[in-house]
Design an enzyme around this catalytic site. Structure first.
Site, short mmCIF file in Angstrom:
data_model
loop_
_atom_site.label_atom_id
_atom_site.label_comp_id
_atom_site.label_asym_id
_atom_site.label_seq_id
_atom_site.Cartn_x
_atom_site.Cartn_y
_atom_site.Cartn_z
N HIS A 296 22.67 0.71 10.75
CA HIS A 296 23.93 1.46 10.69
C HIS A 296 24.90 0.94 11.75
O HIS A 296 24.54 0.66 12.88
CB HIS A 296 23.67 2.95 10.89
CG HIS A 296 22.95 3.59 9.75
ND1 HIS A 296 23.56 3.84 8.54
CD2 HIS A 296 21.67 3.98 9.62
CE1 HIS A 296 22.69 4.38 7.71
NE2 HIS A 296 21.53 4.48 8.34
N ASN B 111 0.82 -1.20 0.00
CA ASN B 111 0.00 0.00 0.00
C ASN B 111 0.86 1.27 0.00
O ASN B 111 2.09 1.21 -0.03
CB ASN B 111 -0.94 -0.03 1.20
CG ASN B 111 -2.30 0.58 0.89
OD1 ASN B 111 -2.38 1.60 0.21
ND2 ASN B 111 -3.36 -0.03 1.39
#
Length: 211
Positions: free
Chosen positions: A132, A102
């Site tokens: 990260h 969606n």
């Protein structure tokens, strides 16, 4: 190919009965444009994308930044508006048949993201197979893992799926959840939430001060 044509005819006939021919024409014009956009990206990344018929609606994009990245898109995958899909390094993204994504979702893949057939993803879902590397000073600024989502999974709005997550077949992920780890098949996953309230003392009609 014949089976695909038969399915399209049956779907259109059903839609005409339910919606009326005028609205079916308008809706499917959007679908046709989405299919053409899908083919555009397939041609743009001819080496990287292998796909059947799929729809990529307006303001959605697939960005591939490495010749080793791979994308596999099954039949009748439908990607709605403003979806961002990015693949880099040796990333491998797989979308099974009839996957629905969606509006306003993001998928970031540098290792492996797999979404099984008939899985439905609600708006504003974020899927990342990496994080990260903020703890160590190394040459690779990313920590990489996998995300595997099974068949016939329902993922609610505003869900965040983190690296090293496996979601079993037929699972339901409640709206607003943050998911990491293993979700067994045929289960409802949700993060426990507790409501808290703090009273306030009215000093005058315009100023509020917490107790």
């Amino acid at each position: 190919m014949i089976s695909i044509i038969i399915k399209v005819i049956k779907t259109l006939s059903s839609q005409v009965r339910d919606r009326g021919i005028y609205y079916v024409l308008l809706m499917n014009m959007s679908h046709i444009i989405g299919v053409l956009r899908g083919y555009f990206y397939k041609l743009l990344y001819l080496k990287n994308i292998k796909s059947s018929i799929y729809s990529l609606q307006s303001k959605s994009s697939i960005e591939i930044f490495n010749e080793n990245s791979k994308v596999y898109i099954g039949k009748f995958v439908f990607i709605r508006k403003n979806v961002s899909i990015r693949i880099d390094f040796n990333g491998e993204l797989s979308l099974g048949d009839n996957v629905f994504i969606n509006d306003n979702c993001t998928i970031n893949c540098v290792s492996k993201v797999s979404i099984g057939e008939n899985t439905k993803i609600a708006p504003n879902v974020c899927i990342n197979d990496h994080d990260h590397n903020f703890k160590y000073n190394s040459g690779d600024h990313l920590i990489r893992g996998n995300v595997v989502i099974g068949k016939n999974v329902w993922i609610g709005s505003n869900v965040v799926i983190l690296m090293n997550t496996t979601i079993g077949d037929n699972a339901v992920i409640a709206a607003g959840s943050v998911v990491k780890g293993e979700v067994p098949p045929n289960t409802l996953f949700f993060n426990k939430r507790e409501k808290s309230y703090k009273s306030i003392l009215i000093q005058d009609e315009n100023v509020y001060k917490a107790n």
